[in-house]
Scaffold this motif. Structure first.
Motif, PDB file in Angstrom:
ATOM      1  N   MET A   1       7.077  -2.373  -6.592  1.00 36.27           N
ATOM      2  CA  MET A   1       7.591  -1.019  -6.357  1.00 36.27           C
ATOM      3  C   MET A   1       6.471  -0.148  -5.777  1.00 36.27           C
ATOM      4  O   MET A   1       5.403  -0.023  -6.350  1.00 36.27           O
ATOM      5  N   MET A   2       6.746   0.425  -4.609  1.00 36.40           N
ATOM      6  CA  MET A   2       5.716   1.203  -3.927  1.00 36.40           C
ATOM      7  C   MET A   2       6.080   2.681  -3.977  1.00 36.40           C
ATOM      8  O   MET A   2       7.194   3.067  -3.672  1.00 36.40           O
ATOM      9  N   ILE A   3       5.143   3.504  -4.393  1.00 37.37           N
ATOM     10  CA  ILE A   3       5.401   4.939  -4.438  1.00 37.37           C
ATOM     11  C   ILE A   3       4.499   5.625  -3.414  1.00 37.37           C
ATOM     12  O   ILE A   3       3.300   5.354  -3.357  1.00 37.37           O
ATOM     13  N   SER A   4       5.099   6.493  -2.606  1.00 36.02           N
ATOM     14  CA  SER A   4       4.323   7.230  -1.617  1.00 36.02           C
ATOM     15  C   SER A   4       3.940   8.582  -2.211  1.00 36.02           C
ATOM     16  O   SER A   4       4.782   9.326  -2.701  1.00 36.02           O
ATOM     17  N   LEU A   5       2.639   8.881  -2.210  1.00 36.16           N
ATOM     18  CA  LEU A   5       2.177  10.081  -2.893  1.00 36.16           C
ATOM     19  C   LEU A   5       1.978  11.256  -1.947  1.00 36.16           C
ATOM     20  O   LEU A   5       2.049  12.401  -2.334  1.00 36.16           O
ATOM     21  N   ASN A   6       1.712  10.954  -0.688  1.00 35.72           N
ATOM     22  CA  ASN A   6       1.241  11.978   0.211  1.00 35.72           C
ATOM     23  C   ASN A   6       1.581  11.522   1.618  1.00 35.72           C
ATOM     24  O   ASN A   6       1.378  10.363   1.928  1.00 35.72           O
ATOM     25  N   LYS A   7       2.106  12.395   2.453  1.00 38.03           N
ATOM     26  CA  LYS A   7       2.607  11.908   3.725  1.00 38.03           C
ATOM     27  C   LYS A   7       2.322  12.890   4.843  1.00 38.03           C
ATOM     28  O   LYS A   7       2.419  14.098   4.642  1.00 38.03           O
TER      29      LYS A   7
ATOM     30  N   SER B   1     -11.024   8.595   2.538  1.00 37.56           N
ATOM     31  CA  SER B   1     -12.166   8.923   1.686  1.00 37.56           C
ATOM     32  C   SER B   1     -11.712   9.743   0.484  1.00 37.56           C
ATOM     33  O   SER B   1     -12.338   9.683  -0.568  1.00 37.56           O
ATOM     34  N   LYS B   2     -10.587  10.469   0.630  1.00 38.24           N
ATOM     35  CA  LYS B   2     -10.100  11.258  -0.500  1.00 38.24           C
ATOM     36  C   LYS B   2      -9.695  10.375  -1.680  1.00 38.24           C
ATOM     37  O   LYS B   2      -9.882  10.747  -2.831  1.00 38.24           O
ATOM     38  N   ILE B   3      -9.157   9.175  -1.395  1.00 41.96           N
ATOM     39  CA  ILE B   3      -8.777   8.313  -2.512  1.00 41.96           C
ATOM     40  C   ILE B   3      -9.937   7.422  -2.944  1.00 41.96           C
ATOM     41  O   ILE B   3      -9.779   6.552  -3.790  1.00 41.96           O
ATOM     42  N   GLY B   4     -11.105   7.634  -2.341  1.00 41.27           N
ATOM     43  CA  GLY B   4     -12.282   6.891  -2.775  1.00 41.27           C
ATOM     44  C   GLY B   4     -12.366   5.482  -2.225  1.00 41.27           C
ATOM     45  O   GLY B   4     -12.930   4.598  -2.858  1.00 41.27           O
ATOM     46  N   MET B   5     -11.810   5.252  -1.039  1.00 43.12           N
ATOM     47  CA  MET B   5     -11.880   3.922  -0.430  1.00 43.12           C
ATOM     48  C   MET B   5     -13.328   3.610  -0.026  1.00 43.12           C
ATOM     49  O   MET B   5     -14.049   4.498   0.427  1.00 43.12           O
ATOM     50  N   SER B   6     -13.728   2.354  -0.207  1.00 45.53           N
ATOM     51  CA  SER B   6     -15.107   1.989   0.147  1.00 45.53           C
ATOM     52  C   SER B   6     -15.312   2.146   1.649  1.00 45.53           C
ATOM     53  O   SER B   6     -14.369   2.055   2.430  1.00 45.53           O
ATOM     54  N   LEU B   7     -16.573   2.359   2.046  1.00 48.26           N
ATOM     55  CA  LEU B   7     -16.879   2.597   3.457  1.00 48.26           C
ATOM     56  C   LEU B   7     -16.422   1.430   4.328  1.00 48.26           C
ATOM     57  O   LEU B   7     -15.855   1.613   5.407  1.00 48.26           O
ATOM     58  N   LEU B   8     -16.641   0.204   3.826  1.00 48.56           N
ATOM     59  CA  LEU B   8     -16.253  -0.974   4.606  1.00 48.56           C
ATOM     60  C   LEU B   8     -14.739  -1.002   4.831  1.00 48.56           C
ATOM     61  O   LEU B   8     -14.271  -1.227   5.948  1.00 48.56           O
TER      62      LEU B   8
ATOM     63  N   VAL C   1      -0.478   8.028   1.470  1.00 48.78           N
ATOM     64  CA  VAL C   1      -1.215   7.427   0.353  1.00 48.78           C
ATOM     65  C   VAL C   1      -0.169   6.754  -0.521  1.00 48.78           C
ATOM     66  O   VAL C   1       0.809   7.379  -0.916  1.00 48.78           O
ATOM     67  N   VAL C   2      -0.317   5.453  -0.759  1.00 47.34           N
ATOM     68  CA  VAL C   2       0.695   4.743  -1.535  1.00 47.34           C
ATOM     69  C   VAL C   2       0.062   4.071  -2.747  1.00 47.34           C
ATOM     70  O   VAL C   2      -1.131   3.792  -2.785  1.00 47.34           O
ATOM     71  N   THR C   3       0.908   3.824  -3.759  1.00 45.46           N
ATOM     72  CA  THR C   3       0.429   3.095  -4.935  1.00 45.46           C
ATOM     73  C   THR C   3       1.534   2.164  -5.428  1.00 45.46           C
ATOM     74  O   THR C   3       2.710   2.467  -5.284  1.00 45.46           O
ATOM     75  N   ASP C   4       1.133   1.018  -5.933  1.00 42.17           N
ATOM     76  CA  ASP C   4       2.129   0.114  -6.520  1.00 42.17           C
ATOM     77  C   ASP C   4       1.792  -0.104  -7.992  1.00 42.17           C
ATOM     78  O   ASP C   4       2.009  -1.162  -8.547  1.00 42.17           O
ATOM     79  N   ARG C   5       1.246   0.943  -8.637  1.00 48.58           N
ATOM     80  CA  ARG C   5       0.857   0.938 -10.048  1.00 48.58           C
ATOM     81  C   ARG C   5      -0.480   0.244 -10.283  1.00 48.58           C
ATOM     82  O   ARG C   5      -1.299   0.718 -11.026  1.00 48.58           O
ATOM     83  N   LEU C   6      -0.663  -0.921  -9.637  1.00 48.91           N
ATOM     84  CA  LEU C   6      -1.909  -1.652  -9.864  1.00 48.91           C
ATOM     85  C   LEU C   6      -3.026  -1.109  -8.991  1.00 48.91           C
ATOM     86  O   LEU C   6      -4.170  -1.064  -9.388  1.00 48.91           O
ATOM     87  N   GLN C   7      -2.686  -0.731  -7.758  1.00 55.49           N
ATOM     88  CA  GLN C   7      -3.731  -0.290  -6.850  1.00 55.49           C
ATOM     89  C   GLN C   7      -3.230   0.821  -5.920  1.00 55.49           C
ATOM     90  O   GLN C   7      -2.041   0.980  -5.719  1.00 55.49           O
TER      91      GLN C   7
ATOM     92  N   VAL D   1      -3.901   3.186   1.540  1.00 59.53           N
ATOM     93  CA  VAL D   1      -3.354   4.013   2.608  1.00 59.53           C
ATOM     94  C   VAL D   1      -2.423   3.161   3.455  1.00 59.53           C
ATOM     95  O   VAL D   1      -2.773   2.045   3.833  1.00 59.53           O
ATOM     96  N   ARG D   2      -1.209   3.681   3.693  1.00 64.19           N
ATOM     97  CA  ARG D   2      -0.265   2.999   4.573  1.00 64.19           C
ATOM     98  C   ARG D   2      -0.143   3.801   5.860  1.00 64.19           C
ATOM     99  O   ARG D   2      -0.015   5.019   5.820  1.00 64.19           O
ATOM    100  N   VAL D   3      -0.207   3.100   6.991  1.00 67.73           N
ATOM    101  CA  VAL D   3      -0.030   3.781   8.268  1.00 67.73           C
ATOM    102  C   VAL D   3       1.110   3.091   9.012  1.00 67.73           C
ATOM    103  O   VAL D   3       1.156   1.861   9.092  1.00 67.73           O
TER     104      VAL D   3
END
Lengths: 136, 136, 285
Positions: free
Chosen positions: B1-7, B30-37, B66-72, B75-77
């Motif tokens: 189950m995927m939840i979209s938080l921000n669009k 960077s707002k969700i704290g994704m690693s630079l790589l 910005v999406v989440t599936d509870r576990l992680q 970013v979806r584009v």
């Protein structure tokens, strides 16, 4: 139209990319740089990409093009200062830029260029000397 | 189950839009704290896909979420265009296949850089590509 | 049939809560060391409220519906926090199952007069609570899995030490198999260290890698290529005879990759590249 400045340093040309690249800008750079190689009869081109955070396949192709084109015009190209994240991404993308020389920073890039040029010069002299060695 | 938080939806008409789009994407990542790589991989993949819109369809739109599936979290584009579409998707996904003299790394390369990649296309009816890159 | 249980529960919520907590406190397995009575009280109250809310819908059989989202949400987070805190799955399951006992006690009391309804309601409520206790079990396992994942990434992190062996020379001994995730971490650490130390040569020692198959070789080649893009050289050392054999038998192309049999010979070649010579000190006369 935006342009990336090209600095002439003796036999070399130095380009420091400090802006977000887009395709038009990259194409202009290719064009300007090749013209500059001819105008100054440069022996080497240093492209400093330490401030570049994204290199995609288009930008990668332009870098490859610049290297190949300068080589045909008798100039070596060294790409310096690539960020670790950019290097890993390029490898994953499938674009290891096989024909391009690389160095950690501008200083080391300069050394590398100097070394390449000396090697070539020695090779030329060596050939010339061989001619001289004809028995009298 | 995927939840979209921000669009956010952006129109892509010119190369200037691409620069803006990449900046917005970086902000989201960077707002969700994704690693630079992972940021670099996401933006590079997106750069390839948005170029496809401009080259093949002239214009289109991208949706950053910005999406989440509870576990992680990630970013979806989504890249949408009304262009000519792709006749043979498996072929377009092969390394080195291109219809316009590019390196042919765009689609397969982008796929290697993200965690999820989906492409839907009907000739004459446009193409929709969806990618997700998780935070870590 | 009227929704008898829901009525009873709403009416006698406090009795149920009290009985439930009493059951738990009496249970010899209660872990007072891990959770205070106050915490237990708040947690139980919250869960019971959302449970009564859900039961009001009259749906006792399907917990995947919307009414049960809050209940499951609470159970999930409860199980996961308990997993972190060191509770056993049994203790978490008993927590939910002891609610059954409390509800049954209250139902018995309320429905004394109507034995048939009582039995029916008890069966329904116990089925429901059984499936909810399974939810805690699943969530518990998930919580543990997360712990394992976190540990795996920690192990990955510490199992890829980058050592500065000499000025300008880095070494990275790889122990264990190379999968794509580990390769990423190795590349990240190695490349970052190259930037930090300004090193121009990296030695990747694979004597601790049990087998090199096509995939592992691909990962090695990727690392070599990424190192080269940064402007540094990468030497792969520690190629044992059997690894050389498999590489050839599998037809893996390692041209363009510098390989050495031992770390010592890789180091020697690195010294040569740096134009350095190692000599024996002259014995004092």
């Amino acid at each position: 139209m935006d342009r990336i400045p090209i600095l002439k340093m003796g036999h070399f040309l130095l380009v420091t990319i400090q802006v977000d690249m887009y395709d038009r800008l990259a194409l202009n750079l290719e064009n300007d740089l090749i013209n500059a190689v001819q105008a100054h009869e440069s022996k080497g081109v240093l492209i400093d990409i330490s401030a570049v955070s994204i290199v995609d396949s288009f930008m990668g192709r332009i870098i490859g093009n610049i290297a190949t084109m300068s080589k045909i015009m008798d100039a070596q190209t060294v790409v310096v200062g690539m960020q670790p994240a950019v290097a890993i991404t390029l490898v994953e993308l499938g674009l290891p830029l096989a024909g391009v020389y690389t160095a950690l920073n501008v200083e080391k890039g300069m050394e590398l260029l100097q070394q390449k040029i000396t090697e070539e010069a020695e090779f030329d002299i060596g050939e010339a000397e061989e001619d001289d060695d004809q028995p009298e | 189950m995927m939840i979209s938080l921000n669009k956010e939806t952006l129109k892509i008409v010119s190369e200037q839009d691409v620069v803006l789009f990449r900046q917005r994407l970086k902000e989201y990542a960077s707002k969700i704290g994704m690693s630079l790589l992972n940021q670099t991989k996401l933006i590079t993949a997106s750069s390839e896909l948005v170029r496809n819109i401009l080259v093949y369809a002239r214009q289109g739109e991208v949706i950053i979420e910005v999406v989440t599936d509870r576990l992680q979290t990630g970013v979806r584009v989504t890249f949408k265009d009304q262009g000519p579409g792709i006749a043979d998707i498996p072929k377009a996904m092969q390394d080195g296949f291109s219809t316009n003299k590019s390196l042919g790394l765009g689609l397969p390369g982008a796929k290697r850089l993200v965690n999820y990649f989906d492409i839907q296309s009907t000739p004459g009816n446009g193409t929709t590509v969806t990618i997700i890159r998780w935070k870590r | 049939m009227a929704n008898k249980t829901s009525e009873v529960l709403s009416k006698r919520k406090n009795d149920v809560l009290e009985a439930w907590i009493k059951n738990q406190i009496q249970d010899p397995t209660l872990r007072e060391d891990l959770m205070s009575n106050d915490e237990l009280h708040t947690q139980s109250d919250e869960l019971l409220n959302s449970f009564i809310q859900a039961v009001r819908s009259g749906n006792y059989s399907d917990i995947s519906t919307q009414e049960y989202y809050p209940v499951i949400e609470i159970l999930n987070s409860l199980s996961i926090t308990r997993a972190y805190a060191g509770f056993t799955p049994r203790e978490t399951a008993v927590y939910v199952l002891s609610l059954k006992k409390a509800i049954v006690q209250v139902l018995q009391d309320e429905l004394k007069a109507d034995q048939n309804t009582l039995i029916e309601e008890i069966i329904r409520i116990s089925d429901l609570l059984d499936s909810l206790s399974l939810v805690t079990l699943e969530a518990f396992i998930k919580g543990r899995e997360e712990v394992i994942l976190r540990q795996t990434s920690e192990i990955n992190e510490i199992s890829t030490p980058v050592i500065r062996v000499w000025e300008g020379i880095l070494a990275l001994p790889i122990i264990g198999t190379l999968d794509s995730e580990r390769t990423q971490i190795i590349m990240e650490n190695l490349l970052q260290e190259i930037v930090n130390t300004g090193s121009s040569i990296a030695i990747l020692d694979i004597s601790g890698v049990p087998t090199v198959d096509t995939l592992v070789a691909q990962h090695l080649i990727k690392t070599v290529n990424a190192t080269r893009l940064m402007g540094a050289e990468c030497i792969i050392s520690g190629i044992r005879p059997e690894i050389a054999q498999t590489i050839v038998h599998l037809g893996i192309d390692l041209t363009g990759v510098q390989t050495k049999s031992s770390m010592a010979s890789a180091l020697r070649s690195a010294f040569t590249k740096q134009q350095m010579v190692v000599t024996k000190a002259k014995a004092k006369q």
